[in-house]
Design an enzyme around this catalytic site. Structure first.
Site, PDB file in Angstrom:
ATOM      1  N   GLU A 110      53.363  45.564  72.096  1.00  0.00           N
ATOM      2  CA  GLU A 110      52.385  46.625  71.843  1.00  0.00           C
ATOM      3  C   GLU A 110      52.965  47.998  72.179  1.00  0.00           C
ATOM      4  OE1 GLU A 110      48.312  44.036  72.647  1.00  0.00           O
ATOM      5  OE2 GLU A 110      49.289  45.074  74.313  1.00  0.00           O
ATOM      6  N   GLU A 130      49.374  36.116  73.738  1.00  0.00           N
ATOM      7  CA  GLU A 130      48.165  36.092  74.564  1.00  0.00           C
ATOM      8  C   GLU A 130      47.217  34.934  74.254  1.00  0.00           C
ATOM      9  OE1 GLU A 130      49.376  40.496  74.707  1.00  0.00           O
ATOM     10  OE2 GLU A 130      49.541  38.790  73.333  1.00  0.00           O
TER      11      GLU A 130
END
Length: 255
Positions: A110, A130
């Protein structure tokens, strides 16, 4: 220090320095990054930022060892600027280059997406794992579908699978893949090209792109952002034209 900062020749180099934890971000590193971004933004001498990590990882995301059994002891991605204070982009007015030296997973991926350019080592790996541990790629869910076609983004988001540097390049997620041992040379070449440009022009371009993403092309074209006006009316605008006519290198003043 969990994060190192050095500034020389107008280039700020920010290095995640927790190689024993694959440069995973804990609360101390998150706080350090927040301070560093504020310091850089307040330093008018900085023309470009290079973000990287030490060891074999760029950043492995949030440090799971700092979490308690029932939930996160902290969540680095809840700030206005996202994970690492930069994952959503637009935090800094100067160009930010990700030097991706290895693993870029979860929040690390990210952060790469939040940079303006990314140069990856041949062996770099990207992914948003995740959901495989019952978590959510909060910033990745926002940024990735805006960078690549929806089906391709969902393929990564819904599987947690990893991709290599070559595939990231093919998807347009990185600007260049450097052969083994040539990453610094590739990054330096991009940085040289960036700092050769007028500082105000670069700031205006970056601000315009970031602030008009939600507009139509016509609306974005007609937006009269103050940064654009400042750049066009600056001494640098006159200097650039004069240098071109006189066949010499421009002497930018940043105003």
């Amino acid at each position: 220090m969990s994060v190192d900062l050095s500034v020389a020749g107008g280039i700020a180099r920010v290095t995640l320095n927790r190689p024993e934890r694959l440069n995973a971000i804990d609360s101390a590193a998150e706080a350090a990054l927040d301070r560093i971004w504020a310091e850089i933004e307040g330093d008018e001498s900085v023309r470009c930022v290079v973000l990287t990590g030490t060891g074999r990882a760029f950043c492995a995301g949030a440090d799971m060892k700092e979490e308690g059994p029932g939930g996160l002891a902290y969540w680095a991605g809840t700030g206005d600027h996202g994970f690492g204070g930069i994952a959503l982009g637009g935090r800094l007015s100067v160009p930010v280059v990700a030097r991706v030296n290895g693993l870029a997973l979860g929040g690390g991926f990210e952060m790469v997406l939040g940079c303006d350019l990314a140069i990856a080592a041949e062996g770099a790996t990207f992914g948003l794992p995740e959901p495989r541990v019952g978590r959510l790629p909060l910033d990745g869910m926002v940024t990735l579908p805006r960078r690549i076609p929806r089906a391709l983004a969902m393929g990564l988001l819904l599987t947690g699978r990893r991709i290599g540097a070559a595939e990231a390049l093919a998807l347009g997620l990185v600007n260049e893949v450097a052969p083994e041992g040539a990453l610094d040379e590739a990054v330096d070449a991009w940085v040289r090209d960036i700092v050769a440009c007028a500082p105000l022009s670069l700031r205006a371009i970056k601000r315009s792109v970031h602030d008009t993403q939600h507009l139509t092309a016509a609306e974005a074209r007609n937006a009269r952002l103050p940064s654009l006006v400042d750049a066009l009316q600056s001494r640098d605008a006159d200097e650039g034209v004069a240098a071109f006519r006189e066949k010499r290198a421009p002497a930018w003043r940043g105003r």
